[in-house]
Design a protein around this motif. Structure first.
Motif, PDB file in Angstrom:
ATOM      1  N   PRO A   1     -40.943   2.703  68.899  1.00 31.18           N
ATOM      2  CA  PRO A   1     -42.226   2.299  68.344  1.00 31.18           C
ATOM      3  C   PRO A   1     -42.266   0.780  68.177  1.00 31.18           C
ATOM      4  CG  PRO A   1     -40.845   3.236  66.650  1.00 31.18           C
ATOM      5  CD  PRO A   1     -40.129   3.439  67.959  1.00 31.18           C
ATOM      6  N   PRO A   2     -43.430   0.161  68.340  1.00 33.17           N
ATOM      7  CA  PRO A   2     -43.493  -1.294  68.253  1.00 33.17           C
ATOM      8  C   PRO A   2     -43.164  -1.828  66.873  1.00 33.17           C
ATOM      9  CG  PRO A   2     -45.687  -0.350  68.485  1.00 33.17           C
ATOM     10  CD  PRO A   2     -44.701   0.763  68.671  1.00 33.17           C
ATOM     11  N   THR A   3     -43.278  -0.993  65.832  1.00 28.26           N
ATOM     12  CA  THR A   3     -42.969  -1.480  64.493  1.00 28.26           C
ATOM     13  C   THR A   3     -41.529  -1.229  64.084  1.00 28.26           C
ATOM     14  OG1 THR A   3     -43.773   0.553  63.497  1.00 28.26           O
ATOM     15  CG2 THR A   3     -45.349  -1.275  63.678  1.00 28.26           C
ATOM     16  N   CYS A   4     -40.745  -0.508  64.867  1.00 28.10           N
ATOM     17  CA  CYS A   4     -39.363  -0.227  64.468  1.00 28.10           C
ATOM     18  C   CYS A   4     -38.546  -1.515  64.282  1.00 28.10           C
ATOM     19  CB  CYS A   4     -38.683   0.719  65.440  1.00 28.10           C
ATOM     20  SG  CYS A   4     -37.135   1.403  64.783  1.00 28.10           S
ATOM     21  N   PRO A   5     -38.641  -2.488  65.160  1.00 27.32           N
ATOM     22  CA  PRO A   5     -37.907  -3.729  64.897  1.00 27.32           C
ATOM     23  C   PRO A   5     -38.350  -4.413  63.608  1.00 27.32           C
ATOM     24  CG  PRO A   5     -38.579  -3.646  67.187  1.00 27.32           C
ATOM     25  CD  PRO A   5     -39.271  -2.499  66.468  1.00 27.32           C
ATOM     26  N   TRP A   6     -39.568  -4.170  63.184  1.00 29.46           N
ATOM     27  CA  TRP A   6     -40.057  -4.714  61.915  1.00 29.46           C
ATOM     28  C   TRP A   6     -39.564  -3.857  60.751  1.00 29.46           C
ATOM     29  CZ3 TRP A   6     -42.986  -2.641  58.008  1.00 29.46           C
ATOM     30  CH2 TRP A   6     -43.489  -3.538  57.071  1.00 29.46           C
ATOM     31  N   ARG A   7     -39.646  -2.521  60.896  1.00 23.54           N
ATOM     32  CA  ARG A   7     -39.288  -1.604  59.801  1.00 23.54           C
ATOM     33  C   ARG A   7     -37.808  -1.587  59.477  1.00 23.54           C
ATOM     34  NH1 ARG A   7     -42.024   2.660  62.647  1.00 23.54           N
ATOM     35  NH2 ARG A   7     -39.935   3.422  62.953  1.00 23.54           N
ATOM     36  N   CYS A   8     -36.971  -1.499  60.482  1.00 21.10           N
ATOM     37  CA  CYS A   8     -35.541  -1.259  60.250  1.00 21.10           C
ATOM     38  C   CYS A   8     -34.889  -2.302  59.348  1.00 21.10           C
ATOM     39  CB  CYS A   8     -34.815  -1.127  61.576  1.00 21.10           C
ATOM     40  SG  CYS A   8     -35.293   0.374  62.476  1.00 21.10           S
ATOM     41  N   PRO A   9     -35.068  -3.604  59.576  1.00 19.16           N
ATOM     42  CA  PRO A   9     -34.436  -4.572  58.665  1.00 19.16           C
ATOM     43  C   PRO A   9     -34.955  -4.468  57.237  1.00 19.16           C
ATOM     44  CG  PRO A   9     -35.171  -5.655  60.685  1.00 19.16           C
ATOM     45  CD  PRO A   9     -35.715  -4.255  60.706  1.00 19.16           C
ATOM     46  N   ARG A  10     -36.227  -4.151  57.063  1.00 18.69           N
ATOM     47  CA  ARG A  10     -36.773  -4.033  55.711  1.00 18.69           C
ATOM     48  C   ARG A  10     -36.280  -2.762  55.023  1.00 18.69           C
ATOM     49  NH1 ARG A  10     -38.841  -7.229  59.267  1.00 18.69           N
ATOM     50  NH2 ARG A  10     -39.768  -9.096  58.404  1.00 18.69           N
ATOM     51  N   ARG A  11     -36.077  -1.704  55.783  1.00 18.72           N
ATOM     52  CA  ARG A  11     -35.524  -0.480  55.205  1.00 18.72           C
ATOM     53  C   ARG A  11     -34.072  -0.733  54.787  1.00 18.72           C
ATOM     54  NH1 ARG A  11     -37.204   4.481  58.161  1.00 18.72           N
ATOM     55  NH2 ARG A  11     -38.911   4.349  56.712  1.00 18.72           N
ATOM     56  N   GLU A  12     -33.318  -1.419  55.651  1.00 21.72           N
ATOM     57  CA  GLU A  12     -31.912  -1.694  55.337  1.00 21.72           C
ATOM     58  C   GLU A  12     -31.774  -2.625  54.131  1.00 21.72           C
ATOM     59  OE1 GLU A  12     -30.512  -3.081  59.115  1.00 21.72           O
ATOM     60  OE2 GLU A  12     -30.665  -1.083  60.001  1.00 21.72           O
ATOM     61  N   SER A  13     -32.730  -3.551  53.925  1.00 23.03           N
ATOM     62  CA  SER A  13     -32.672  -4.466  52.781  1.00 23.03           C
ATOM     63  C   SER A  13     -33.109  -3.780  51.491  1.00 23.03           C
ATOM     64  CB  SER A  13     -33.560  -5.688  53.037  1.00 23.03           C
ATOM     65  OG  SER A  13     -34.934  -5.342  52.909  1.00 23.03           O
ATOM     66  N   GLY A  14     -33.725  -2.599  51.608  1.00 21.50           N
ATOM     67  CA  GLY A  14     -34.226  -1.896  50.435  1.00 21.50           C
ATOM     68  C   GLY A  14     -35.650  -2.261  50.073  1.00 21.50           C
ATOM     69  N   GLU A  15     -36.279  -3.174  50.813  1.00 26.27           N
ATOM     70  CA  GLU A  15     -37.657  -3.567  50.507  1.00 26.27           C
ATOM     71  C   GLU A  15     -38.665  -2.516  50.976  1.00 26.27           C
ATOM     72  OE1 GLU A  15     -37.715  -8.358  50.650  1.00 26.27           O
ATOM     73  OE2 GLU A  15     -37.249  -7.365  52.550  1.00 26.27           O
ATOM     74  N   LEU A  16     -38.381  -1.826  52.060  1.00 29.04           N
ATOM     75  CA  LEU A  16     -39.284  -0.793  52.565  1.00 29.04           C
ATOM     76  C   LEU A  16     -38.907   0.541  51.931  1.00 29.04           C
ATOM     77  CD1 LEU A  16     -41.540   0.190  54.436  1.00 29.04           C
ATOM     78  CD2 LEU A  16     -39.827   0.425  56.235  1.00 29.04           C
ATOM     79  N   LEU A  17     -39.763   1.025  51.050  1.00 36.10           N
ATOM     80  CA  LEU A  17     -39.505   2.291  50.366  1.00 36.10           C
ATOM     81  C   LEU A  17     -39.978   3.483  51.174  1.00 36.10           C
ATOM     82  CD1 LEU A  17     -40.511   1.314  46.722  1.00 36.10           C
ATOM     83  CD2 LEU A  17     -38.264   1.145  47.832  1.00 36.10           C
ATOM     84  N   GLY A  18     -40.978   3.271  52.031  1.00 42.10           N
ATOM     85  CA  GLY A  18     -41.482   4.355  52.844  1.00 42.10           C
ATOM     86  C   GLY A  18     -42.588   3.881  53.770  1.00 42.10           C
ATOM     87  N   ALA A  19     -42.771   4.611  54.852  1.00 40.03           N
ATOM     88  CA  ALA A  19     -43.856   4.370  55.808  1.00 40.03           C
ATOM     89  C   ALA A  19     -44.535   5.709  56.024  1.00 40.03           C
ATOM     90  CB  ALA A  19     -43.300   3.815  57.115  1.00 40.03           C
ATOM     91  N   TYR A  20     -45.826   5.751  55.801  1.00 41.09           N
ATOM     92  CA  TYR A  20     -46.526   7.026  55.778  1.00 41.09           C
ATOM     93  C   TYR A  20     -47.761   6.985  56.673  1.00 41.09           C
ATOM     94  CZ  TYR A  20     -43.683   7.164  51.596  1.00 41.09           C
ATOM     95  OH  TYR A  20     -42.639   7.104  50.730  1.00 41.09           O
ATOM     96  N   GLY A  21     -47.877   7.953  57.555  1.00 39.97           N
ATOM     97  CA  GLY A  21     -49.077   8.112  58.357  1.00 39.97           C
ATOM     98  C   GLY A  21     -49.922   9.216  57.751  1.00 39.97           C
ATOM     99  N   LEU A  22     -51.202   8.977  57.674  1.00 37.51           N
ATOM    100  CA  LEU A  22     -52.106   9.957  57.092  1.00 37.51           C
ATOM    101  C   LEU A  22     -52.810  10.729  58.196  1.00 37.51           C
ATOM    102  CD1 LEU A  22     -53.665   7.701  54.323  1.00 37.51           C
ATOM    103  CD2 LEU A  22     -51.737   9.277  54.127  1.00 37.51           C
TER     104      LEU A  22
END
Length: 117
Positions: free
Chosen positions: A24-45
């Protein structure tokens, strides 16, 4: 095993879906933030056509199809972040892969319910 979508879960596709042909185009954006603990969740409605309106009538749920949107736009997905500062949240938003062509809305969370609720 961590629950997908939580801060401790590895960045990966939902195992219930077939694997994508490309990451996914956002995975390179999401993964570092998830690993740092800043990304608590990503939710599609789900699509707005699948939404429901729930009211209470005589103490029981009264459910109707909805929402009855008077707009062409609605929230399709969101990220929940925990940042040290507003400036950090702004930087993360500006780092979204599409932020150079589409704006990213940044909404503060006013409060969180107690864990035992």
């Amino acid at each position: 095993m961590p629950v997908p979508g939580t801060a401790r879960a590895p960045c990966r596709w939902n195992p219930r879906r077939p694997p994508p042909s490309a990451p996914p185009p956002t995975c390179p954006w999401r993964c570092p933030r998830r690993e740092s603990g800043e990304l608590l969740g990503a939710y599609g409605l789900a699509d707005a056509a699948a939404a429901q309106l729930v009211r209470r009538e005589d103490g029981a749920p009264a459910v109707t199809d909805g929402p009855y949107l008077e707009t062409k736009e609605y929230i399709a997905s969101f990220y929940l972040l925990d940042c040290e500062s507003l400036e950090r949240a702004q930087q993360i938003a500006a780092d979204m892969p599409f932020a150079d062509v589409e704006p990213v809305e940044l909404w503060p969370v006013l409060h969180e319910s107690a864990a035992d609720m």
